[in-house]
Design a protein around this motif. Structure first.
Motif, PDB file in Angstrom:
ATOM      1  N   LEU A  13     -30.518 -25.766  29.114  1.00 45.33           N
ATOM      2  CA  LEU A  13     -30.613 -25.364  27.711  1.00 45.33           C
ATOM      3  C   LEU A  13     -29.999 -23.978  27.599  1.00 45.33           C
ATOM      4  CD1 LEU A  13     -31.538 -25.490  24.759  1.00 45.33           C
ATOM      5  CD2 LEU A  13     -33.797 -24.697  25.529  1.00 45.33           C
ATOM      6  N   VAL A  14     -28.960 -23.860  26.776  1.00 42.25           N
ATOM      7  CA  VAL A  14     -28.299 -22.578  26.533  1.00 42.25           C
ATOM      8  C   VAL A  14     -28.711 -22.090  25.155  1.00 42.25           C
ATOM      9  CG1 VAL A  14     -26.085 -21.381  26.296  1.00 42.25           C
ATOM     10  CG2 VAL A  14     -26.335 -23.215  27.992  1.00 42.25           C
ATOM     11  N   ALA A  19     -22.005 -17.942  18.361  1.00 45.49           N
ATOM     12  CA  ALA A  19     -21.426 -19.264  18.599  1.00 45.49           C
ATOM     13  C   ALA A  19     -20.363 -19.252  19.695  1.00 45.49           C
ATOM     14  CB  ALA A  19     -20.842 -19.824  17.305  1.00 45.49           C
ATOM     15  N   LEU A  20     -19.559 -18.195  19.775  1.00 42.29           N
ATOM     16  CA  LEU A  20     -18.522 -18.142  20.812  1.00 42.29           C
ATOM     17  C   LEU A  20     -19.118 -17.999  22.204  1.00 42.29           C
ATOM     18  CD1 LEU A  20     -15.804 -15.956  19.050  1.00 42.29           C
ATOM     19  CD2 LEU A  20     -15.813 -18.434  19.410  1.00 42.29           C
ATOM     20  N   ILE A  21     -20.131 -17.172  22.339  1.00 37.50           N
ATOM     21  CA  ILE A  21     -20.789 -17.012  23.638  1.00 37.50           C
ATOM     22  C   ILE A  21     -21.542 -18.285  24.002  1.00 37.50           C
ATOM     23  CG2 ILE A  21     -22.558 -15.718  24.915  1.00 37.50           C
ATOM     24  CD1 ILE A  21     -21.646 -13.233  23.320  1.00 37.50           C
ATOM     25  N   LEU A  22     -22.167 -18.916  23.017  1.00 36.30           N
ATOM     26  CA  LEU A  22     -22.856 -20.186  23.244  1.00 36.30           C
ATOM     27  C   LEU A  22     -21.871 -21.224  23.779  1.00 36.30           C
ATOM     28  CD1 LEU A  22     -25.591 -21.748  22.793  1.00 36.30           C
ATOM     29  CD2 LEU A  22     -24.650 -22.409  20.581  1.00 36.30           C
ATOM     30  N   THR A  26     -21.929 -22.734  27.547  1.00 36.71           N
ATOM     31  CA  THR A  26     -22.040 -24.190  27.626  1.00 36.71           C
ATOM     32  C   THR A  26     -20.902 -24.760  28.460  1.00 36.71           C
ATOM     33  OG1 THR A  26     -23.222 -24.388  25.534  1.00 36.71           O
ATOM     34  CG2 THR A  26     -21.969 -26.320  26.245  1.00 36.71           C
ATOM     35  N   SER A  27     -19.693 -24.310  28.212  1.00 31.05           N
ATOM     36  CA  SER A  27     -18.525 -24.783  28.954  1.00 31.05           C
ATOM     37  C   SER A  27     -18.649 -24.470  30.450  1.00 31.05           C
ATOM     38  CB  SER A  27     -17.259 -24.156  28.384  1.00 31.05           C
ATOM     39  OG  SER A  27     -16.130 -24.547  29.106  1.00 31.05           O
ATOM     40  N   THR A  61     -30.510 -17.979  28.595  1.00 25.78           N
ATOM     41  CA  THR A  61     -30.735 -17.418  27.268  1.00 25.78           C
ATOM     42  C   THR A  61     -30.243 -15.989  27.126  1.00 25.78           C
ATOM     43  OG1 THR A  61     -32.405 -17.013  25.544  1.00 25.78           O
ATOM     44  CG2 THR A  61     -33.114 -16.673  27.819  1.00 25.78           C
ATOM     45  N   ASP A  62     -29.785 -15.689  25.929  1.00 26.33           N
ATOM     46  CA  ASP A  62     -29.487 -14.335  25.498  1.00 26.33           C
ATOM     47  C   ASP A  62     -30.816 -13.636  25.221  1.00 26.33           C
ATOM     48  OD1 ASP A  62     -28.041 -12.108  24.524  1.00 26.33           O
ATOM     49  OD2 ASP A  62     -28.060 -12.886  22.480  1.00 26.33           O
TER      50      ASP A  62
END
Length: 136
Positions: A13-14, A19-22, A26-27, A61-62
């Motif tokens: 779970l990220v 959105a860009l860091i997510l 994820t990638s 997580t951030d």
């Protein structure tokens, strides 16, 4: 928020409100062999964990996010409710204090690289739960 598939790959779970860091995290984790679920804040993450905690092996997580709590809160709540989940916390602005991280969790600075994430996942997760690409 991404929903799980029927894959046998370990699940991560990220959580990040950017959105860009997510997408980047994820990638990186997908390339490392994980199936990935996503959330953009603590409330969404707790909903995903409530529904899929039995499948989630890793929380990435951030720290700083809008809404109810931060990544440190999420890490502690996750460790308390679902101790089988390995935890990696990342931030470019905040360093953890003495009681911020639960036992066994690791912290990385942003910006992060694929190699840094892979390293911390290897040392945080039990070896038998590592996806194939992390065993190399």
């Amino acid at each position: 928020m991404t929903l799980p598939s029927s894959s046998d790959a370990p699940c991560a779970l990220v959580v990040d409100d950017d959105a860009l860091i997510l997408m980047d995290a994820t990638s990186i984790l997908e390339d490392a062999g994980f199936e990935v679920l996503e959330a953009m804040n603590v409330t969404q993450a707790m909903t995903v964990l409530g529904e899929h905690h039995d499948r989630v092996d890793l929380l990435f997580t951030d720290v700083q996010m809008p809404g109810d709590g931060d990544g440190f809160d999420l890490a502690r709540r996750t460790a308390e409710k679902w101790p089988h989940i390995a935890i990696v916390v990342a931030s470019g602005h905040v360093k953890p204090g003495d009681d911020d991280l639960p036992e066994g969790a690791t912290f990385i600075d942003k910006p992060f690289s694929s190699n840094l994430i892979r390293h911390h996942v290897r040392i945080t997760m039990p070896a038998e739960k590592h996806p194939g690409p992390l065993r190399k």
